[in-house]
Design an enzyme around this catalytic site. Structure first.
Site, mmCIF file in Angstrom:
data_model
loop_
_atom_site.group_PDB
_atom_site.id
_atom_site.type_symbol
_atom_site.label_atom_id
_atom_site.label_comp_id
_atom_site.label_asym_id
_atom_site.label_seq_id
_atom_site.Cartn_x
_atom_site.Cartn_y
_atom_site.Cartn_z
ATOM 1 N N HIS A 136 73.462 69.330 61.502
ATOM 2 C CA HIS A 136 73.890 68.747 60.401
ATOM 3 C C HIS A 136 72.847 69.416 59.212
ATOM 4 O O HIS A 136 71.705 69.817 59.475
ATOM 5 C CB HIS A 136 73.406 67.264 60.340
ATOM 6 C CG HIS A 136 73.760 66.565 59.113
ATOM 7 N ND1 HIS A 136 72.901 66.192 57.944
ATOM 8 C CD2 HIS A 136 74.570 65.476 58.979
ATOM 9 C CE1 HIS A 136 73.449 65.668 57.190
ATOM 10 N NE2 HIS A 136 74.383 64.769 57.849
ATOM 11 N N ASP A 213 68.135 65.321 67.209
ATOM 12 C CA ASP A 213 68.912 64.630 66.230
ATOM 13 C C ASP A 213 69.744 63.669 66.848
ATOM 14 O O ASP A 213 70.928 63.922 67.237
ATOM 15 C CB ASP A 213 69.601 65.465 65.253
ATOM 16 C CG ASP A 213 70.305 64.697 64.006
ATOM 17 O OD1 ASP A 213 70.570 63.630 64.224
ATOM 18 O OD2 ASP A 213 70.863 65.590 63.220
ATOM 19 N N GLN A 216 73.947 60.458 65.336
ATOM 20 C CA GLN A 216 75.222 59.886 66.130
ATOM 21 C C GLN A 216 75.235 59.428 67.481
ATOM 22 O O GLN A 216 76.372 58.981 67.467
ATOM 23 C CB GLN A 216 76.108 61.164 65.914
ATOM 24 C CG GLN A 216 76.362 61.614 64.599
ATOM 25 C CD GLN A 216 77.338 60.845 63.606
ATOM 26 O OE1 GLN A 216 77.898 59.720 64.137
ATOM 27 N NE2 GLN A 216 77.206 61.154 62.547
ATOM 28 N N LYS A 239 73.373 54.006 60.487
ATOM 29 C CA LYS A 239 74.281 54.436 61.268
ATOM 30 C C LYS A 239 74.397 53.445 62.679
ATOM 31 O O LYS A 239 75.394 53.583 63.383
ATOM 32 C CB LYS A 239 74.086 55.624 61.825
ATOM 33 C CG LYS A 239 74.344 56.747 60.401
ATOM 34 C CD LYS A 239 74.662 58.149 60.871
ATOM 35 C CE LYS A 239 74.814 59.078 59.412
ATOM 36 N NZ LYS A 239 75.060 60.351 59.727
ATOM 37 N N CYS A 377 78.445 67.908 55.785
ATOM 38 C CA CYS A 377 77.142 68.451 55.815
ATOM 39 C C CYS A 377 76.794 69.054 56.809
ATOM 40 O O CYS A 377 75.747 69.238 57.309
ATOM 41 C CB CYS A 377 76.205 67.036 56.004
ATOM 42 S SG CYS A 377 76.065 65.951 54.622
#
Ligand SMILES: *Cc1c(COP(=O)(O)O)cnc(C)c1O
Length: 422
Positions: A136, A213, A216, A239, A377
């Site tokens: 991202h 990261d 998600q 999220k 992104c």
């Protein structure tokens, strides 16, 4: 049947959906006479919030609002307990060893900027940061800025046409010069679940720290940072069914202790003289200024909500839904789905042979279906796959099989509509 699916809190999907106020709303579409149901398939961009999260924040502002850490009065102590209580919840949610390894930020982006800026502050032209081609922009641009500032070089683990990392290149890419590896856990474009365990093991073999990261992954699978043995792990509250404006940086104590502050101001200091200051202990060293206490109240409540549902239930329901969506979507003529067929999460990016993703998203919107269209992104990954834009449908435990059937019906209708040149 889907409505009979029972989660760990003994509720079925219908009852779960009732706990999300926005899913009860009808939406008024421009040019449509009657409002339609919302079919929310954009959870990868931000998740909807259960009522208890909204109420926790409302309760905070109505009954508990006060600044933290400084007040001796009762309200101030209540707010501090709430804020630090959420830190404890986050600690156990991702199984961090120490509570002071949890730093509150605004979001994933800020967490990564903090690490790039602070951890990266003493890097030089001899050093390399190893990222992947599917990152991202948040896990790319902060490192580009660092590279401009310090001269450190960026290298990338390539991706193949299925949106998977080419991990056979890893041994060659990891060198004595590598200062840090940064990799996305689950891709927000392809839904690929990366083998971060392998990456971490290989990097650690050379004593290289790894940043994950988890924007998600945290909403869709249990995370155990000690078991993963990652050195930094970042995610966003919004999220994770929590509010916008609060995010998390987990870092191993041994790194955070050595890293210089990212921002200066109140709360992060021990003593201040006009000519210099000393820093507060972890985690406050990295939390300059008044924090987002209302956001912490919401995030704490979101974590409670997920724990009540349990990841066992969430994962089995979402896996079922993901398989169902994969099967139905791959049966549609003229669309191409990106990402791996197996071992994926419920993020489906696709293109249609005959119409632009923006037209697709606008067509679907006329029926209340919210999907995303654009570069997600992640322009470098899109460029690699030679597409400039994709439509993306992303799932959560509050979606149903009938919503997926409706999506498929309308994607088909979009193809016919545009083909007939109307
Ligand atoms: C959404 C997302 C981000 C950025 O999150 P923000 O909340 O906008 O900071 C970073 N990485 C991935 C994989 C994401 O999906």
């Amino acid at each position: 049947m889907v409505n009979e699916w029972i989660f760990a809190n003994e509720k079925n999907v219908g009852e779960i959906r009732e706990e999300f106020p926005i899913l009860q709303n009808k939406i008024n579409l421009v040019g449509n006479d009657s409002p339609v149901d919302l079919i929310y398939l954009d959870t990868a961009a931000t998740a909807q919030k259960p009522l208890q999260v909204i109420e926790a924040m409302s309760c905070y502002y109505r009954e508990q609002n006060s600044n933290v850490h400084r007040a001796l009065h009762t309200l101030g102590e209540t707010a501090t307990a709430l804020y630090e209580g959420t830190r404890a919840k986050v600690q156990s949610f991702i199984n961090a060893e120490y509570r002071h390894e949890i730093i509150f930020t605004r979001n994933t982006t800020e967490s990564i900027n903090l690490v790039a800026s602070s951890f990266g502050s003493n890097l030089g032209p001899e050093d390399e940061i190893l990222l992947t081609e599917m990152e991202h922009h948040s896990n790319l641009v902060p490192w580009q800025l660092l590279s401009e500032r310090t001269g450190c070089k960026l290298k990338f683990i390539p991706i193949n046409e299925h949106g998977e990392l080419e991990l056979d290149k890893l041994d060659e890419l990891l060198t004595k010069k590598t200062a840090l590896v940064g990799v996305v856990h689950i891709s927000n474009i392809f839904g690929t679940i990366n083998n971060i365990k392998l990456i971490i093991e290989k990097a650690h073999f050379l004593d290289i720290p790894v940043l994950i990261d988890g924007a998600q992954s945290t909403p869709h699978m249990p995370i155990d940072v000690q078991q993963l043995d990652c050195d930094f792990f970042v995610f966003s509250g919004h999220k994770l069914y929590g509010p916008m404006g609060i995010g998390v940086l987990y870092g191993k104590e041994k790194f955070l202790e050595k890293m210089p502050p990212y921002m200066g101001g109140g709360d992060m200091i021990r003593s201040v003289k006009l000519t210099g200051s000393t820093w507060n202990d972890l985690p406050w060293k990295f939390e300059a200024g008044t924090p987002n206490v209302g956001g912490a109240a919401g995030l704490g409540s979101a974590i409670d909500y997920i724990n009540e549902l349990s990841f066992d239930s969430i994962c089995s329901y979402e896996n079922m839904l993901t398989k169902y969506a994969g099967k139905l979507l791959s049966g549609i003529k003229n669309i191409k789905i990106y990402g791996p067929a197996e071992n994926r999460s419920g993020v489906f990016s696709f293109t249609h042979n005959d119409l632009h993703p923006h037209d697709m998203a606008q067509f679907l919107d006329r029926f209340g279906i919210a999907v995303r269209a654009g570069h997600h992104c992640a322009q470098p990954a899109m460029r690699k796959l030679k597409v400039s834009s994709m439509a993306r449908a992303s799932l959560s435990f509050y979606n149903t099989r009938s919503e997926i059937e409706y999506l498929v019906e309308k994607i088909n209708a979009a193809g016919e509509y545009f083909n007939n040149g109307i």
